[in-house]
Design a protein around this motif. Structure first.
Motif, short mmCIF file in Angstrom:
data_model
loop_
_atom_site.label_atom_id
_atom_site.label_comp_id
_atom_site.label_asym_id
_atom_site.label_seq_id
_atom_site.Cartn_x
_atom_site.Cartn_y
_atom_site.Cartn_z
N MET A 68 0.83 -1.19 0.00
CA MET A 68 0.00 0.00 0.00
C MET A 68 0.88 1.25 0.00
SD MET A 68 -3.16 -0.80 2.54
CE MET A 68 -4.35 -2.05 2.15
N VAL A 69 1.59 1.44 -1.05
CA VAL A 69 2.54 2.54 -1.13
C VAL A 69 2.35 3.26 -2.45
CG1 VAL A 69 4.96 3.19 -1.18
CG2 VAL A 69 4.22 1.30 0.27
N PHE A 70 2.37 4.57 -2.44
CA PHE A 70 2.48 5.28 -3.70
C PHE A 70 3.56 6.34 -3.57
CE2 PHE A 70 -0.76 8.03 -1.68
CZ PHE A 70 -0.20 9.28 -1.88
N LYS A 71 4.23 6.61 -4.66
CA LYS A 71 5.24 7.66 -4.72
C LYS A 71 4.87 8.59 -5.86
CE LYS A 71 9.10 5.02 -2.80
NZ LYS A 71 10.48 4.56 -2.99
N ARG A 72 4.91 9.88 -5.58
CA ARG A 72 4.49 10.83 -6.60
C ARG A 72 5.27 12.12 -6.42
NH1 ARG A 72 -0.35 11.70 -9.65
NH2 ARG A 72 -0.72 13.90 -10.07
N LEU A 73 5.85 12.60 -7.50
CA LEU A 73 6.48 13.91 -7.48
C LEU A 73 5.37 14.95 -7.45
CD1 LEU A 73 9.21 15.45 -7.78
CD2 LEU A 73 8.73 15.58 -10.22
N LEU A 74 5.49 15.94 -6.60
CA LEU A 74 4.46 16.96 -6.50
C LEU A 74 4.47 17.81 -7.76
CD1 LEU A 74 4.69 18.04 -2.77
CD2 LEU A 74 3.10 16.48 -3.85
N GLY A 75 3.57 17.47 -8.70
CA GLY A 75 3.55 18.15 -9.99
C GLY A 75 3.27 19.62 -9.88
N ALA A 76 2.49 20.02 -8.86
CA ALA A 76 2.17 21.43 -8.72
C ALA A 76 3.39 22.25 -8.35
CB ALA A 76 1.08 21.61 -7.66
N ILE A 77 4.41 21.58 -7.80
CA ILE A 77 5.62 22.29 -7.39
C ILE A 77 6.64 22.34 -8.52
CG2 ILE A 77 7.36 22.45 -5.56
CD1 ILE A 77 4.40 22.56 -4.68
N GLY A 78 6.56 21.37 -9.42
CA GLY A 78 7.49 21.33 -10.53
C GLY A 78 8.62 20.37 -10.29
N VAL A 79 9.47 20.22 -11.28
CA VAL A 79 10.62 19.33 -11.20
C VAL A 79 11.51 19.77 -10.05
CG1 VAL A 79 12.65 18.47 -12.41
CG2 VAL A 79 10.51 18.84 -13.66
N GLY A 80 11.96 18.81 -9.27
CA GLY A 80 12.82 19.14 -8.13
C GLY A 80 12.06 19.35 -6.84
N GLY A 81 10.73 19.22 -6.89
CA GLY A 81 9.93 19.36 -5.69
C GLY A 81 9.99 18.14 -4.82
N PRO A 82 9.40 18.21 -3.62
CA PRO A 82 9.43 17.05 -2.73
C PRO A 82 8.61 15.89 -3.27
CG PRO A 82 8.30 18.93 -1.71
CD PRO A 82 8.71 19.36 -3.06
N SER A 83 8.92 14.69 -2.80
CA SER A 83 8.15 13.50 -3.16
C SER A 83 7.49 12.95 -1.91
CB SER A 83 9.04 12.44 -3.80
OG SER A 83 10.05 12.03 -2.91
N VAL A 84 6.42 12.20 -2.10
CA VAL A 84 5.61 11.69 -0.99
C VAL A 84 5.44 10.19 -1.13
CG1 VAL A 84 3.42 11.89 0.24
CG2 VAL A 84 4.35 13.87 -0.95
N ASP A 85 5.50 9.51 -0.01
CA ASP A 85 5.34 8.06 0.04
C ASP A 85 4.43 7.76 1.23
OD1 ASP A 85 5.57 5.36 0.32
OD2 ASP A 85 7.75 5.30 0.42
N THR A 86 3.19 7.33 0.97
CA THR A 86 2.23 7.06 2.04
C THR A 86 2.08 5.56 2.23
OG1 THR A 86 1.02 9.10 1.63
CG2 THR A 86 -0.15 7.37 2.82
N VAL A 87 2.18 5.12 3.47
CA VAL A 87 2.09 3.70 3.81
C VAL A 87 1.00 3.53 4.86
CG1 VAL A 87 3.32 1.67 4.67
CG2 VAL A 87 4.57 3.43 3.40
N LEU A 88 0.05 2.63 4.59
CA LEU A 88 -0.99 2.29 5.55
C LEU A 88 -0.56 1.08 6.35
CD1 LEU A 88 -4.21 2.66 3.34
CD2 LEU A 88 -3.06 4.40 4.73
N ASP A 89 -0.82 1.11 7.65
CA ASP A 89 -0.46 -0.01 8.52
C ASP A 89 -1.50 -1.11 8.40
OD1 ASP A 89 1.68 1.45 9.43
OD2 ASP A 89 0.64 2.18 11.23
N GLY A 90 -1.06 -2.34 8.35
CA GLY A 90 -1.96 -3.48 8.37
C GLY A 90 -2.62 -3.75 7.04
#
Length: 319
Positions: free
Chosen positions: A1-23
């Motif tokens: 249950m993981v997704f990784k996505r470059l924050l497109g609204a910020i543009g290239v070089g912006g932060p990335s996010v990885d959300t993990v649900l427990d269980g």
């Protein structure tokens, strides 16, 4: 249950996010926990907020037929108000309560065809970006499982399940949609009804069980006029003889259907021998029935994203 996505609204070089649900699965009304992992981009960024949306794929009936859309049925803010440095890694844990009416997506590990997801939104420097849907798996509460198991033991079979936009009058429904589980009737009821629809409306106090049935060859009554409702407590899950309880519900439903609908003879009389056919349980029926559903959980998430624009009008109707 993981997704990784470059924050497109910020543009290239912006932060990335990885959300993990427990269980693997959670229960309605219980806590959904996990972590949002952020990694800084090439420059520092001010993270204003981190939000979670609970999203469901819902069907709606209207004058032109039916359509599907993605409905956000709960929102949470789980973090924000900090500076994320270049290449900095930060983890934001969260624990949020699921609504009690959150639909059930699986039974005994078998998917029901219900599509739920968690979408993470991150706001950076005035811009917001919504990530992809992370699948959310919800298993039944003990009292819900007891009702479903009794239906299976009595001989009912799983046909399909979906989420319907709208409200059932006379109930304590809170969400703008409700879950319908369609079942084939057990042999002892088949002379009177061709299909049974089941809806659970859970709350902290217990469970409203809404049942509706159609007579073979006749449509359901409009406006849910010919349905029956029963209330049970959570602590009843291990206290009742559920086969007897649910059998009584079905017989009341049939009597209500006869009183409300046509008074013509059903052709086989109303005699019952009082014995219950012991079936393999609804879990086995679901395993066979769910396999034939047109849209699976993973494919459904793609479909829900594809109709997100249609879903905007659903979100506009939220309370």
């Amino acid at each position: 249950m993981v997704f990784k996505r470059l924050l497109g609204a910020i543009g290239v070089g912006g932060p990335s996010v990885d959300t993990v649900l427990d269980g693997a699965a959670v229960l309605p009304g219980h806590v959904l926990s996990g972590r949002v992992r952020l990694k800084g981009g090439s420059a520092a960024a001010e993270v204003e907020h981190i939000g979670l949306d609970l999203v469901a794929r819902v069907e709606a009936e209207h004058g032109e037929g039916e359509s599907e859309g993605a409905v956000v049925f709960e929102r949470f803010t789980v973090g924000g108000g900090f500076r994320l440095g270049p290449e900095e890694e930060r983890e934001v844990p969260f624990s949020v309560p699921l609504p009690w009416e959150t639909p059930v997506t699986e039974l005994y590990g078998q998917p029901l065809g219900i599509v739920l997801g968690v979408r993470t939104e991150v706001g950076v420097a005035g811009a917001r970006d919504k990530g992809d849907l992370d699948p959310l798996t919800v298993r039944p509460l003990p009292v819900q499982e007891a009702v479903l198991e009794a239906l299976g033991q009595l001989g009912s079979g799983f046909r399909s399940a979906d989420l319907e936009y709208g409200r059932i009058g006379g109930t304590g429904q809170q969400l703008p949609f409700y879950q319908e589980i369609e079942l084939t009737p057990a042999p002892q009821y088949a002379h009177a009804v061709g299909e049974i629809e089941l809806t659970f409306l859970a709350s902290p106090a217990g469970l409203e069980v809404v049942l509706e049935a159609d007579k073979r060859g006749e449509p359901f009554s409009s406006g849910h006029d010919a349905l029956t409702r029963f209330t049970v407590r959570h602590e009843d899950a291990r206290a009742l003889d559920w086969n007897s309880e649910v059998d009584g519900w079905i017989r009341q439903l049939i009597a209500h259907r006869e009183a409300y609908g046509s008074h013509a003879a059903y052709g086989h009389g109303a005699e019952h021998d009082g014995h219950h056919r012991s079936g393999p349980g609804l879990g086995t029926a679901v395993a066979a029935g769910a396999a034939g559903l047109a849209v699976g959980v993973v494919g459904g998430l793609v479909a829900a994203e594809a109709v997100d624009e249609i879903g905007d009008f659903f979100e506009g109707d939220e309370e």
